[in-house]
Write an enzyme that holds these catalytic residues in place. Structure first.
Site, PDB file in Angstrom:
ATOM      1  CB  ALA A  62      65.837  52.583  78.690  1.00  0.00           C
ATOM      2  N   GLY A 101      61.925  56.159  79.289  1.00  0.00           N
ATOM      3  CA  GLY A 101      62.951  56.865  80.064  1.00  0.00           C
ATOM      4  C   GLY A 101      63.092  58.310  79.621  1.00  0.00           C
ATOM      5  CD  GLU A 104      60.777  56.298  83.586  1.00  0.00           C
ATOM      6  OE1 GLU A 104      61.635  55.801  82.798  1.00  0.00           O
ATOM      7  OE2 GLU A 104      60.251  55.626  84.490  1.00  0.00           O
ATOM      8  CD  GLU A 124      58.378  52.930  80.108  1.00  0.00           C
ATOM      9  OE1 GLU A 124      57.222  53.256  79.762  1.00  0.00           O
ATOM     10  OE2 GLU A 124      59.229  53.755  80.474  1.00  0.00           O
TER      11      GLU A 124
HETATM   12  N1  T1G Z   1      66.261  51.700  72.175  1.00  0.00           N
HETATM   13  C1  T1G Z   1      67.113  51.294  71.198  1.00  0.00           C
HETATM   14  N2  T1G Z   1      66.879  51.491  69.868  1.00  0.00           N
HETATM   15  C2  T1G Z   1      65.743  52.136  69.543  1.00  0.00           C
HETATM   16  C3  T1G Z   1      64.822  52.588  70.508  1.00  0.00           C
HETATM   17  C4  T1G Z   1      65.120  52.345  71.874  1.00  0.00           C
HETATM   18  N3  T1G Z   1      64.301  52.767  72.866  1.00  0.00           N
HETATM   19  N4  T1G Z   1      63.777  53.183  69.845  1.00  0.00           N
HETATM   20  C5  T1G Z   1      64.062  53.106  68.536  1.00  0.00           C
HETATM   21  N5  T1G Z   1      65.232  52.486  68.349  1.00  0.00           N
HETATM   22  C6  T1G Z   1      65.888  52.243  67.055  1.00  0.00           C
HETATM   23  C7  T1G Z   1      65.096  51.263  66.208  1.00  0.00           C
HETATM   24  O1  T1G Z   1      65.453  49.939  66.545  1.00  0.00           O
HETATM   25  C8  T1G Z   1      65.583  51.668  64.814  1.00  0.00           C
HETATM   26  O2  T1G Z   1      66.883  51.134  64.670  1.00  0.00           O
HETATM   27  C9  T1G Z   1      65.734  53.177  64.914  1.00  0.00           C
HETATM   28  O3  T1G Z   1      65.884  53.457  66.318  1.00  0.00           O
HETATM   29  C10 T1G Z   1      64.537  53.929  64.384  1.00  0.00           C
HETATM   30  O4  T1G Z   1      63.392  53.373  65.074  1.00  0.00           O
HETATM   31  C11 T1G Z   1      63.640  52.987  81.903  1.00  0.00           C
HETATM   32  C12 T1G Z   1      62.786  50.867  80.603  1.00  0.00           C
HETATM   33  C13 T1G Z   1      60.929  56.435  68.867  1.00  0.00           C
HETATM   34  C14 T1G Z   1      58.595  56.353  67.938  1.00  0.00           C
HETATM   35  O5  T1G Z   1      59.480  51.766  73.758  1.00  0.00           O
HETATM   36  O6  T1G Z   1      58.541  53.765  69.616  1.00  0.00           O
HETATM   37  O7  T1G Z   1      62.542  53.537  78.460  1.00  0.00           O
HETATM   38  O8  T1G Z   1      66.416  49.747  62.630  1.00  0.00           O
HETATM   39  O9  T1G Z   1      62.248  52.545  62.997  1.00  0.00           O
HETATM   40  O10 T1G Z   1      59.388  54.745  63.138  1.00  0.00           O
HETATM   41  O11 T1G Z   1      61.325  53.243  82.109  1.00  0.00           O
HETATM   42  O12 T1G Z   1      61.329  53.878  67.553  1.00  0.00           O
HETATM   43  O13 T1G Z   1      67.369  52.067  62.397  1.00  0.00           O
HETATM   44  O14 T1G Z   1      68.768  50.205  63.388  1.00  0.00           O
HETATM   45  O15 T1G Z   1      60.996  52.747  65.203  1.00  0.00           O
HETATM   46  O16 T1G Z   1      60.632  56.957  63.512  1.00  0.00           O
HETATM   47  C15 T1G Z   1      60.723  52.801  75.985  1.00  0.00           C
HETATM   48  C16 T1G Z   1      60.549  52.672  71.255  1.00  0.00           C
HETATM   49  C17 T1G Z   1      61.965  52.000  76.129  1.00  0.00           C
HETATM   50  C18 T1G Z   1      60.056  53.592  72.352  1.00  0.00           C
HETATM   51  C19 T1G Z   1      60.582  56.259  66.427  1.00  0.00           C
HETATM   52  N6  T1G Z   1      60.673  53.440  74.679  1.00  0.00           N
HETATM   53  N7  T1G Z   1      60.748  53.363  69.992  1.00  0.00           N
HETATM   54  O17 T1G Z   1      59.842  55.564  65.444  1.00  0.00           O
HETATM   55  O18 T1G Z   1      61.744  54.820  63.941  1.00  0.00           O
HETATM   56  S1  T1G Z   1      62.016  51.180  77.688  1.00  0.00           S
HETATM   57  C20 T1G Z   1      60.041  52.842  73.656  1.00  0.00           C
HETATM   58  C21 T1G Z   1      59.696  53.797  69.252  1.00  0.00           C
HETATM   59  C22 T1G Z   1      62.255  52.432  78.810  1.00  0.00           C
HETATM   60  C23 T1G Z   1      62.373  53.198  81.153  1.00  0.00           C
HETATM   61  C24 T1G Z   1      62.056  52.083  80.244  1.00  0.00           C
HETATM   62  C25 T1G Z   1      60.051  54.338  67.898  1.00  0.00           C
HETATM   63  C26 T1G Z   1      60.038  55.876  67.807  1.00  0.00           C
HETATM   64  P1  T1G Z   1      67.407  50.763  63.162  1.00  0.00           P
HETATM   65  P2  T1G Z   1      62.031  53.277  64.268  1.00  0.00           P
HETATM   66  P3  T1G Z   1      60.357  55.559  63.922  1.00  0.00           P
END
Ligand code: T1G
Length: 689
Positions: A62, A101, A104, A124
């Site tokens: 998400a 997500g 999911e 999450e």
């Molecule tokens: N939402 C918004 N922005 C995100 C994002 C996300 N989920 N993931 C990464 N970004 C942005 C980050 O802020 C950065 O922005 C750029 O992407 C590169 O990220 C409904 C509720 C995917 C392994 O927790 O683990 O889904 O600084 O520097 O090192 O059940 O990002 O460039 O402007 O980390 O290559 C669950 C979070 C969400 C995964 C990539 N998902 N992301 O790593 O790049 S909650 C997560 C990561 C959810 C559902 C629930 C990592 C990555 P900017 P980065 P990276």
């Protein structure tokens, strides 16, 4: 411009997500996916659907930046419901990562194909949440609750190979994952597959029992975090109610967690940890210098730990001392630390040998001649450092980055003895250097942008969280720590006791309080630093003068009988404290935990405001990251500046003013920035970097 391209390949509708950088499920992506499913089901040319994505991630989850804002339709559960109810089978083609997500989405499909290099997970929990779009109900149905629960509890991704083994994937390929998904979609169409059934075969009694065992253990370790019990309750509903009801339980629990302050704090930290990589004047166009080898000057605790960081990251490093004896001690200390890891099973003997081989012991600065970066970790005395950098200037190769690990000394003073101030900066590791993640990179006026870029890139390669900070006494972390140390002294003299002060911080979520931490590190470190700067701390000085230097002498603020690791109250220290209060004519009074906490943390926040105003830190979030990764500030509290905003800067400003008045200490007056934000009803979070 749609974020989801639609095309028909043969008889298969292909929906390709294109939302750089990681295909987060923003409102536009959700709308695009819903539209593609609807269109494919109405498209006579299509017998099935493949969902694919461009770039380095299938879907990162998400869009975290949308949390806390008014929801925008279509909501993710509704999009996944449309995928699951699709009359034509849907297959996910996964490359990169399918997280949260993103996984999911794949779970709502009939089939899943992934590249061998792909990773799949439900992280999450790390954001103080639980999967909120069917993950807790669909994943266990696919792989069993006993396998799904640990994945959701740890939040760690699994490899495509593991996912195939678990039954989470239908196929793992090394080549064209979209082509493989198209083939599977054709097969499923031929089989006449329709809407997703909610299988329950994996949910056996044995699986239920295995899950309950894991759940009990998880609840015991939850440490008050609300999302662990929520995850247990969501997974338990698998065994208690039909799928649709379970979805409702999951959604209710998820929404409660999204509103929880602890999750808000963790989401703030998620973005703050990524913001720190954005250094003013050091954009992505600035190329870091290549680091093929390193040298560390000083084989003490810090130098040895830093050398281990390089060895652990696969970078050859020369560890340099002035004589063979301290060098041997340093190498023996490193080997002993690796031995403990091998005994614990976190390091294989082969890996231990490999890492030790990457560390070359040597006597004399000349051994640093070929290193691409040299990190000085010698005695914390400016004269010693100036001598070392004078020598390095003569032996280090042109273009080598010359760094000092000093924890508070002046970097320009050190750079000034060299002919290359553009290559000199601070790289302040935190003890133990091979464990703590924080790396303060100290920037001077004269250092070159590419030297900073090199230190940041190297910090990340070493597995650190690099934060670029300005030059100034104590930089960011230690400068604020000094405020807490002074506050501890004030509280002790005014009436609080060491165990009460420590309890206030451990109750807040720190692993240790200031007194126990000082005992662990050794009281003589602070004592030496205060003497060098002519600073008095009545209680701490008196304890040191008594020879009670902490755990290493069996007593400090506390008693450590028979080398105990947990201190016991020491009546002699408490009597000494009372005597000091009396000598100052002070009548001791009791302090509540809340008051102790405010008196410890408010002055830190005040110093943080000064640090921001002076430009020593770029953003408030940088300060939060420093304290979370350098001093174990509990991440679910967001860091000192996030915490201050949650308390209210007007409240903190008032408390500081009252304390300054009570004690007659102007340094406790609210800093101008804090005062201004408080007056404007704003928080530090409203400051744009
Ligand atoms: N939402 C918004 N922005 C995100 C994002 C996300 N989920 N993931 C990464 N970004 C942005 C980050 O802020 C950065 O922005 C750029 O992407 C590169 O990220 C409904 C509720 C995917 C392994 O927790 O683990 O889904 O600084 O520097 O090192 O059940 O990002 O460039 O402007 O980390 O290559 C669950 C979070 C969400 C995964 C990539 N998902 N992301 O790593 O790049 S909650 C997560 C990561 C959810 C559902 C629930 C990592 C990555 P900017 P980065 P990276």
């Amino acid at each position: 411009m749609t974020m989801v391209r639609y095309e028909v390949r043969g008889h298969i509708a292909l929906a390709t997500i294109d939302n750089p950088p990681v295909n987060a499920l923003s409102a536009a992506v959700r709308a695009g996916l819903a539209e593609a499913i609807q269109r494919a089901n109405a498209d006579a040319a299509a017998v099935a659907v493949v969902i694919a994505a461009t770039g380095k991630a299938f879907i990162a989850g998400a869009d975290i930046s949308e949390f806390g804002k008014p929801p925008v339709a279509p909501l993710l559960p509704d999009v996944l419901d449309a995928i699951a109810r699709s009359r034509k089978p849907v297959v996910a083609a996964i490359q990169g990562v399918a997280l949260g997500g993103g996984l999911e989405v794949a779970l709502a499909c009939q089939g899943r194909v992934a590249l061998a290099s792909a990773k799949l997970g439900l992280p999450e929990i790390k954001l103080g949440l639980i999967p909120g779009a069917g993950g807790t109900q669909r994943l266990p149905r696919l792989i069993g609750a006993a396998k799904a629960f640990p994945m959701m509890l740890s939040g760690e991704p699994i490899t495509a190979g593991q996912a195939l083994e678990y039954g989470l994937l239908d196929e793992v390929v090394s080549g064209d994952v979209v082509a493989a998904a198209v083939r599977l979609a054709e097969v499923l169409a031929e089989e006449g597959r329709g809407p997703l059934a909610h299988a329950t075969e994996r949910l056996t009694e044995a699986d239920h029992e295995a899950f309950e065992l894991l759940a009990g253990e998880a609840l015991r370790k939850a440490e008050g975090m609300p999302n662990v019990p929520a995850l247990v309750e969501a997974v338990r509903s698998l065994f208690r109610m039909p799928f649709e009801e379970g979805l409702k339980v999951e959604r209710r629990l998820f929404l409660e967690l999204v509103a929880d302050e602890r999750s808000k704090a963790l989401r703030h930290v998620f973005f703050a940890e990524r913001e720190v990589a954005k250094v003013p004047g050091v954009g992505p166009e600035v190329q870091p210098r290549e680091i093929r080898s390193a040298a560390v000057i000083g084989a003490g605790t810090m130098g040895g730990g830093i050398a281990m960081c390089f060895a652990n990251a696969g970078i050859p490093v020369t560890l340099i001392e002035t004589a063979q004896a301290p060098l041997d001690n340093g190498m023996n200390r490193i080997a002993a630390i690796y031995d403990i890891s091998v005994q614990r099973g976190s390091l294989t003997p082969e890996a231990r040998a490999q890492r030790l081989k990457r560390i070359t012991p040597a006597v004399g600065l000349i051994a640093a001649a070929t290193a691409d970066i040299v990190i000085e970790a010698a005695f914390e005395e400016i004269g010693v450092k100036r001598d070392i950098f004078t020598g390095l200037d003569k032996v280090a190769k042109p273009g080598a980055v010359l760094a000092s690990n000093t924890s508070y000394l002046d970097i320009p003073t050190i750079a000034a003895v060299t002919s290359r101030p553009q290559d000199v900066l601070g790289m302040h590791f935190f003890s133990p250097a091979n464990v703590m993640k924080l790396l303060e990179i100290v920037r001077t006026q004269e250092v070159a942008a590419d030297a900073i870029a090199t230190a940041v890139a190297l910090g990340r390669k070493l597995g650190k969280v690099p934060v670029v900070v300005g030059n100034g006494f104590g930089f960011v972390g230690n400068r604020m720590l000094e405020q807490r140390t002074r506050a501890t002294e004030r509280l002790l003299v005014a009436g609080a006791l060491p165990h009460e002060i420590d309890a206030a911080l451990t109750g807040f979520g720190f692993k240790m309080g200031p007194c126990a931490m000082a005992d662990l590190a050794g009281l003589d470190i602070g004592w030496r630093s205060r003497k060098a700067r002519g600073i008095k701390a009545a209680v701490a000085d008196a304890i040191c003068e008594a020879g009670w230097l902490g755990q290493k002498t069996g007593r400090g603020y506390y008693l450590y009988p028979q080398g105990a690791r947990v201190g016991q109250r020491d009546p002699e220290v408490e009597a000494l404290i009372a005597r000091i209060s009396a000598e100052r004519g002070l009548t001791r009074r009791p302090f509540s935990q809340e008051e102790i906490l405010a008196r410890l943390l408010d002055p830190m926040v005040n110093e943080g405001a000064r640090i921001l105003a002076e430009g020593i830190a770029t953003r408030p979030g940088d300060i939060d990251v420093v304290w979370i990764h350098g001093y174990n500030w509990p991440a679910w509290r967001g860091g000192p500046m996030f915490w201050a905003d949650s308390v209210g800067l007007d409240v903190i400003a008032k408390r500081l003013a009252a304390q300054a008045e009570e004690i007659g200490d102007k340094a406790l007056e609210p800093a101008p920035l804090l005062k201004r934000l408080a007056a404007e009803g704003r928080g530090f979070g409203s400051l744009k970097s």
